[in-house]
Design a protein around this motif. Structure first.
Motif, PDB file in Angstrom:
ATOM      1  N   PRO A  61       0.806  -1.238   0.000  1.00  6.77           N
ATOM      2  CA  PRO A  61       0.000   0.000   0.000  1.00  6.77           C
ATOM      3  C   PRO A  61       0.836   1.283   0.000  1.00  6.77           C
ATOM      4  CG  PRO A  61      -0.799  -1.527   1.665  1.00  6.77           C
ATOM      5  CD  PRO A  61       0.509  -2.074   1.153  1.00  6.77           C
ATOM      6  N   LYS A  62       2.107   1.188   0.275  1.00  6.75           N
ATOM      7  CA  LYS A  62       2.979   2.369   0.315  1.00  6.75           C
ATOM      8  C   LYS A  62       3.643   2.672  -1.031  1.00  6.75           C
ATOM      9  CE  LYS A  62       2.699   3.428   4.705  1.00  6.75           C
ATOM     10  NZ  LYS A  62       2.273   4.738   5.159  1.00  6.75           N
ATOM     11  N   VAL A  63       3.429   1.821  -2.036  1.00  5.48           N
ATOM     12  CA  VAL A  63       4.000   2.061  -3.363  1.00  5.48           C
ATOM     13  C   VAL A  63       3.206   3.186  -4.013  1.00  5.48           C
ATOM     14  CG1 VAL A  63       4.506   1.084  -5.632  1.00  5.48           C
ATOM     15  CG2 VAL A  63       4.844  -0.298  -3.572  1.00  5.48           C
ATOM     16  N   ASN A  64       3.889   4.232  -4.401  1.00  6.48           N
ATOM     17  CA  ASN A  64       3.238   5.420  -4.956  1.00  6.48           C
ATOM     18  C   ASN A  64       2.893   5.273  -6.427  1.00  6.48           C
ATOM     19  OD1 ASN A  64       3.127   7.171  -2.659  1.00  6.48           O
ATOM     20  ND2 ASN A  64       5.337   7.436  -2.827  1.00  6.48           N
ATOM     21  N   HIS A  65       1.915   6.085  -6.838  1.00  8.29           N
ATOM     22  CA  HIS A  65       1.482   6.172  -8.226  1.00  8.29           C
ATOM     23  C   HIS A  65       2.501   6.945  -9.053  1.00  8.29           C
ATOM     24  CE1 HIS A  65      -0.944   7.250 -11.732  1.00  8.29           C
ATOM     25  NE2 HIS A  65      -0.474   8.470 -11.565  1.00  8.29           N
ATOM     26  N   SER A  66       2.616   6.574 -10.317  1.00 10.95           N
ATOM     27  CA  SER A  66       3.341   7.356 -11.310  1.00 10.95           C
ATOM     28  C   SER A  66       2.641   7.181 -12.649  1.00 10.95           C
ATOM     29  CB  SER A  66       4.795   6.891 -11.428  1.00 10.95           C
ATOM     30  OG  SER A  66       5.436   7.590 -12.485  1.00 10.95           O
ATOM     31  N   CYS A  67       2.581   8.250 -13.416  1.00 18.07           N
ATOM     32  CA  CYS A  67       2.034   8.171 -14.782  1.00 18.07           C
ATOM     33  C   CYS A  67       3.036   7.535 -15.738  1.00 18.07           C
ATOM     34  CB  CYS A  67       1.630   9.567 -15.264  1.00 18.07           C
ATOM     35  SG  CYS A  67       0.261  10.296 -14.329  1.00 18.07           S
ATOM     36  N   GLU A  68       4.288   7.368 -15.306  1.00 19.97           N
ATOM     37  CA  GLU A  68       5.332   6.644 -16.048  1.00 19.97           C
ATOM     38  C   GLU A  68       5.986   5.659 -15.085  1.00 19.97           C
ATOM     39  OE1 GLU A  68       8.005   8.732 -18.853  1.00 19.97           O
ATOM     40  OE2 GLU A  68       6.976  10.535 -18.129  1.00 19.97           O
ATOM     41  N   PRO A  69       5.256   4.601 -14.717  1.00 21.56           N
ATOM     42  CA  PRO A  69       5.740   3.692 -13.678  1.00 21.56           C
ATOM     43  C   PRO A  69       6.856   2.765 -14.138  1.00 21.56           C
ATOM     44  CG  PRO A  69       3.742   2.828 -14.634  1.00 21.56           C
ATOM     45  CD  PRO A  69       3.972   4.189 -15.268  1.00 21.56           C
ATOM     46  N   ASN A  70       7.671   2.349 -13.166  1.00 26.11           N
ATOM     47  CA  ASN A  70       8.704   1.372 -13.480  1.00 26.11           C
ATOM     48  C   ASN A  70       8.219  -0.056 -13.201  1.00 26.11           C
ATOM     49  OD1 ASN A  70       8.891   1.347 -10.660  1.00 26.11           O
ATOM     50  ND2 ASN A  70      10.826   2.477 -10.624  1.00 26.11           N
ATOM     51  N   CYS A  71       7.043  -0.188 -12.585  1.00 27.64           N
ATOM     52  CA  CYS A  71       6.450  -1.501 -12.323  1.00 27.64           C
ATOM     53  C   CYS A  71       5.034  -1.577 -12.867  1.00 27.64           C
ATOM     54  CB  CYS A  71       6.387  -1.787 -10.817  1.00 27.64           C
ATOM     55  SG  CYS A  71       7.955  -2.222 -10.084  1.00 27.64           S
ATOM     56  N   GLY A  72       4.628  -2.790 -13.143  1.00 28.03           N
ATOM     57  CA  GLY A  72       3.252  -3.096 -13.451  1.00 28.03           C
ATOM     58  C   GLY A  72       2.794  -4.136 -12.461  1.00 28.03           C
TER      59      GLY A  72
END
Length: 182
Positions: A61-72
């Protein structure tokens, strides 16, 4: 034990999860574990099927959002989300994913997106609001039920559009009843 990630403070987003070692593309970065079932979608809910929402345990739950993520994400056998590297991740880099990769709708983030990437959408959205190109870019790194929901929505729309209109000409016969000519 070093799992390859740790919780740290971030500049604008409070806390985030950071890699403590490098990760290769397609490598599992974090394994998801379902903590509990939820009765609705909210800011920390993870959608795990068309109608089911859960809360993940651990640091997920602590993994932040990114519009260009390094994970899926990929669903694991328990139904939880694993984070999988979709780009090379260096030690010290923040681990991120696009919340649209797991939730069809995201209506609870009214404030602007703070990811700071050059392709930032300006706000955090769900899968239904992503442009077609972005959906294609995420191929293989999204929850399969999102694609199923899209397919069902497209089928329903096509059926509605085809429903009363078969392309024929509507005429009135001698008794006053309507009929359709091919």
């Amino acid at each position: 034990m070093d799992d390859g990630f740790e919780l740290r403070g971030t500049h604008e987003k409070g806390e985030g999860v950071f890699a403590t070692r490098p990760f290769r593309i397609d490598e599992t970065v974090m394994i998801g574990v379902i903590d509990r079932e939820l009765d609705r979608n909210h800011s920390h809910a993870s959608q795990v099927s068309a109608e089911r929402f859960v809360s993940h345990g651990g640091l997920v739950p602590k993994v932040n959002h990114s519009c260009e993520p390094n994970c899926g994400i990929r669903l694991n056998p328990s139904g939880a989300h694993d984070f999988v590297a979709r780009a090379l991740i260096a030690a010290g880099e923040e681990i991120t994913f696009d919340y649209a990769m797991r939730n069809y709708s995201v209506d609870h983030f009214a404030a602007r997106c703070r990811c700071g990437t050059r392709h930032c959408r300006g706000r955090i959205t769900g899968w239904r609001d992503l442009p077609t190109k972005r959906k294609a870019d995420y191929h293989g790194f999204v929850a399969p039920y999102l694609i199923e929901i899209d397919d069902q929505a497209e089928t329903a729309l096509a059926a509605r559009q085809d429903g009363g209109s078969r392309g024929g000409i509507c005429t009135t016969d001698m008794t006053g009843g309507a009929s359709e000519l091919p």
